[in-house]
Design an enzyme around this catalytic site. Sequence first.
Site, mmCIF file in Angstrom:
data_model
loop_
_atom_site.group_PDB
_atom_site.id
_atom_site.type_symbol
_atom_site.label_atom_id
_atom_site.label_comp_id
_atom_site.label_asym_id
_atom_site.label_seq_id
_atom_site.Cartn_x
_atom_site.Cartn_y
_atom_site.Cartn_z
ATOM 1 N N GLY A 61 105.116 -52.446 56.725
ATOM 2 C CA GLY A 61 105.430 -53.762 56.142
ATOM 3 C C GLY A 61 104.877 -53.993 54.746
ATOM 4 N N CYS A 63 103.609 -57.188 51.354
ATOM 5 C CA CYS A 63 104.275 -58.444 51.707
ATOM 6 C C CYS A 63 103.923 -58.904 53.123
ATOM 7 C CB CYS A 63 105.775 -58.269 51.554
ATOM 8 S SG CYS A 63 106.716 -59.730 51.968
ATOM 9 N N HIS A 82 125.714 -85.977 54.167
ATOM 10 C CA HIS A 82 124.845 -87.112 53.857
ATOM 11 C C HIS A 82 124.122 -87.548 55.127
ATOM 12 C CE1 HIS A 82 123.447 -90.816 52.022
ATOM 13 N NE2 HIS A 82 123.859 -91.463 53.110
ATOM 14 N N GLU A 142 103.639 -43.986 55.427
ATOM 15 C CA GLU A 142 102.877 -45.192 55.077
ATOM 16 C C GLU A 142 101.402 -44.910 55.254
ATOM 17 O OE1 GLU A 142 103.293 -48.458 53.788
ATOM 18 O OE2 GLU A 142 101.134 -48.189 53.911
ATOM 19 N N ASP A 146 108.186 -52.993 43.573
ATOM 20 C CA ASP A 146 107.162 -53.385 42.595
ATOM 21 C C ASP A 146 106.757 -52.244 41.667
ATOM 22 O OD1 ASP A 146 107.068 -55.876 43.737
ATOM 23 O OD2 ASP A 146 104.927 -55.835 44.219
ATOM 24 N N VAL A 205 89.458 -66.576 29.949
ATOM 25 C CA VAL A 205 88.248 -66.211 30.696
ATOM 26 C C VAL A 205 87.600 -64.994 30.039
ATOM 27 C CG1 VAL A 205 87.432 -65.285 32.908
ATOM 28 C CG2 VAL A 205 88.994 -67.246 32.866
ATOM 29 N N GLY A 247 97.610 -61.236 38.178
ATOM 30 C CA GLY A 247 98.787 -60.361 38.211
ATOM 31 C C GLY A 247 98.553 -59.087 38.989
ATOM 32 N N GLY A 290 93.881 -67.686 36.669
ATOM 33 C CA GLY A 290 95.311 -67.354 36.603
ATOM 34 C C GLY A 290 96.152 -68.366 37.369
ATOM 35 N N GLU A 317 93.886 -71.148 33.178
ATOM 36 C CA GLU A 317 95.108 -70.432 32.798
ATOM 37 C C GLU A 317 95.118 -70.181 31.289
ATOM 38 O OE1 GLU A 317 97.888 -68.934 34.109
ATOM 39 O OE2 GLU A 317 98.385 -68.653 31.985
HETATM 40 C C1 LIG Z 1 99.319 -62.933 48.103
HETATM 41 C C2 LIG Z 1 100.729 -62.496 47.807
HETATM 42 C C3 LIG Z 1 101.762 -63.341 48.129
HETATM 43 C C4 LIG Z 1 103.076 -62.948 47.873
HETATM 44 N N1 LIG Z 1 104.082 -63.796 48.210
HETATM 45 C C5 LIG Z 1 105.353 -63.441 47.967
HETATM 46 C C6 LIG Z 1 106.420 -64.288 48.363
HETATM 47 O O1 LIG Z 1 106.213 -65.353 48.935
HETATM 48 N N2 LIG Z 1 107.685 -63.890 48.097
HETATM 49 C C7 LIG Z 1 107.952 -62.706 47.449
HETATM 50 O O2 LIG Z 1 109.124 -62.401 47.220
HETATM 51 N N3 LIG Z 1 106.957 -61.880 47.083
HETATM 52 C C8 LIG Z 1 105.673 -62.209 47.325
HETATM 53 N N4 LIG Z 1 104.663 -61.358 46.972
HETATM 54 C C9 LIG Z 1 105.033 -60.076 46.315
HETATM 55 C C10 LIG Z 1 105.505 -59.061 47.362
HETATM 56 O O3 LIG Z 1 104.488 -58.834 48.295
HETATM 57 C C11 LIG Z 1 105.905 -57.754 46.677
HETATM 58 O O4 LIG Z 1 106.858 -58.017 45.677
HETATM 59 C C12 LIG Z 1 106.494 -56.787 47.686
HETATM 60 O O5 LIG Z 1 105.584 -56.507 48.714
HETATM 61 C C13 LIG Z 1 106.918 -55.471 46.999
HETATM 62 O O6 LIG Z 1 107.436 -54.606 47.947
HETATM 63 P P1 LIG Z 1 107.348 -53.026 47.771
HETATM 64 O O7 LIG Z 1 108.088 -52.458 48.930
HETATM 65 O O8 LIG Z 1 107.778 -52.634 46.422
HETATM 66 O O9 LIG Z 1 105.802 -52.656 47.866
HETATM 67 P P2 LIG Z 1 104.626 -53.044 48.851
HETATM 68 O O10 LIG Z 1 104.960 -54.169 49.735
HETATM 69 O O11 LIG Z 1 103.416 -53.148 47.999
HETATM 70 O O12 LIG Z 1 104.508 -51.774 49.806
HETATM 71 C C14 LIG Z 1 104.109 -50.533 49.331
HETATM 72 C C15 LIG Z 1 103.500 -49.758 50.470
HETATM 73 O O13 LIG Z 1 103.329 -48.406 50.041
HETATM 74 C C16 LIG Z 1 102.147 -47.899 50.615
HETATM 75 N N5 LIG Z 1 101.716 -46.737 49.830
HETATM 76 C C17 LIG Z 1 101.288 -46.706 48.540
HETATM 77 N N6 LIG Z 1 101.015 -45.441 48.164
HETATM 78 C C18 LIG Z 1 101.284 -44.661 49.235
HETATM 79 C C19 LIG Z 1 101.214 -43.266 49.476
HETATM 80 N N7 LIG Z 1 100.825 -42.409 48.535
HETATM 81 N N8 LIG Z 1 101.555 -42.812 50.699
HETATM 82 C C20 LIG Z 1 101.959 -43.661 51.678
HETATM 83 N N9 LIG Z 1 102.050 -44.986 51.498
HETATM 84 C C21 LIG Z 1 101.731 -45.479 50.287
HETATM 85 C C22 LIG Z 1 101.192 -49.068 50.565
HETATM 86 O O14 LIG Z 1 100.152 -48.900 51.511
HETATM 87 C C23 LIG Z 1 102.123 -50.223 50.891
HETATM 88 O O15 LIG Z 1 102.113 -50.494 52.273
HETATM 89 C C24 LIG Z 1 103.344 -61.700 47.255
HETATM 90 C C25 LIG Z 1 102.293 -60.846 46.922
HETATM 91 C C26 LIG Z 1 100.996 -61.229 47.208
HETATM 92 C C27 LIG Z 1 99.886 -60.288 46.869
#
Ligand SMILES: Cc1cc2nc3c(=O)[nH]c(=O)nc-3n(C[C@H](O)[C@H](O)[C@H](O)COP(=O)(O)OP(=O)(O)OC[C@H]3O[C@@H](n4cnc5c(N)ncnc54)[C@H](O)[C@@H]3O)c2cc1C
Length: 468
Positions: A38, A41, A447, A32, A315, A239, A274, A182, A205
């Site tokens: 974490g 998220c 209920h 990480e 993601d 925009v 996005g 957005g 939007e």
């Molecule tokens: C403001 C906000 C609110 C959100 N609210 C929600 C919600 O309520 N519910 C929901 O389901 N989703 C929510 N999301 C979306 C959610 O955060 C993502 O869908 C989720 O975090 C994706 O998980 P992930 O494990 O794919 O990636 P991420 O959580 O993005 O984690 C990826 C990690 O990889 C690390 N990384 C990247 N490249 C490297 C590398 N080369 N070497 C080492 N580490 C690296 C990054 O530092 C990061 O910590 C929200 C997003 C935002 C921005």
Amino acid sequence: MAYDVVVIGSGPGGYVCAIKAAQLGLKVAVVEKRATYGGTCLNIGCIPSKALLHASEMFAHVAHGVDQLGIEVPAPTLNLEKMMAHKDATVKANVDGVGFLFKKNKVEGFIGTGKIVSAGKVSVTAEDGSVQELETKNIIIATGSDVAGIPGVKVDIDEKVIVSSTGGIALDKVPAQMVVVGGGVIGMELGSVWARLGAKVTVIEYLDKLLGGMDADLSKQFQRLMSKQGMDIRTEAKVTAVEKTETGAKVTYEPVKGGDAVTIDADVVLVSTGRKPYTEGLGLEEAGVTLDNRGRVEIDAGFKTNVAGIYAIGDVVKGPMLAHKAEDEGVALAEILAGQHGHVNYDVIPSVVYTQPEVASVGKTEEELKAAGVAYKVGKFPFTANGRARAMLATDGFVKILADKETDQVLGGHILGFGAGDMIHEIAVLMEFSGSSEDLGRTCHAHPTLSEAVKEAAMATFFKPIHM
Ligand SMILES: Cc1cc2nc3c(=O)[nH]c(=O)nc-3n(C[C@H](O)[C@H](O)[C@H](O)COP(=O)(O)OP(=O)(O)OC[C@H]3O[C@@H](n4cnc5c(N)ncnc54)[C@H](O)[C@@H]3O)c2cc1C
């Protein structure tokens, strides 16, 4: 030392996959690059935004929502610093929790930037420049996503005046005027936070409705409620410029259907148009890993990339950018790597907007069923007809269920209302078991509960509701 699995990225996809793989007996490491585990998220996404949504909701509730219940309190005053400290403490508890779970499950954590050297080899570069190499049978790319800008517009995000969600959860004072570019989930959630705390919020939007792909019935009523809460919502607006000024910033937009450009001044502009997959510096090109036309790592149904031994989840791959989708992929992939049959049912992934009221959805929308030519029936039930909702002064919204016209199998569920994000799961479980609206409508519900509105909507789908 050789591993079975090295996961790059410790977000909900990566950390859940690592823990599950370790539970299944594999030797696992996680790399990480952020100082804490974490991912987006826990550090700057789901968790801090929900801490602020809850706190600002309490503030608004005390300010406007308790008088009618016979509770007379003086107008509350805001201590933003303390609210932010609550958010930070919530984040810390969650990210520390991941570290604890790694230890408990014997997952080895490495803080540093991970790079794929070749299949079977990952380098980790620490902040001090030192590099170590990890050997592994399998590599999992779980690097998540990053903020995407506004298509065709140059925007200088400084995280103070022009902010992404990252700056939007860390403002040190309530802006008098905030423009949100957005009107999707993140824009509406963070826009709500600052509107409740006193900002005048304008949402711009591009589409003709808020919340993009949500069922149109829901987003229509949602928009009415958000306007009633004081947000100025301008849809079908493109925009064209976001610029800093001496006193803040200004946003210019043009009506999509043509017309004069409009400029709005703001203290803070939140860009929430996005997110894009994050693959920078990972060495994917050198390793020969293919991306799709939207920059996502291409995978097959078993999360395999085109290079043997390299997988991807969350993601950074196709599908909704949601934490629980990433987590479920993490579990499924760990099971596959342990020789089991992991899989994710992409037809049943709930989606929630944590505004007040909440918006929650699972399965197909009415528009999707129409477009696919599926014969369907609809049942709806409003919270105004639910006794518990009346007692709670939470009568905004409704439940909508869509079922196959012939078989009665439930194909989608949509809820706008207090607690929608929790209630949606009974429809998700029903769909997971291919249940019908009659199955749900004949299930005894306690209920008085808000969930009775879900049962009544199901009854309305296969016959008639009682309380309407
Ligand atoms: C403001 C906000 C609110 C959100 N609210 C929600 C919600 O309520 N519910 C929901 O389901 N989703 C929510 N999301 C979306 C959610 O955060 C993502 O869908 C989720 O975090 C994706 O998980 P992930 O494990 O794919 O990636 P991420 O959580 O993005 O984690 C990826 C990690 O990889 C690390 N990384 C990247 N490249 C490297 C590398 N080369 N070497 C080492 N580490 C690296 C990054 O530092 C990061 O910590 C929200 C997003 C935002 C921005």
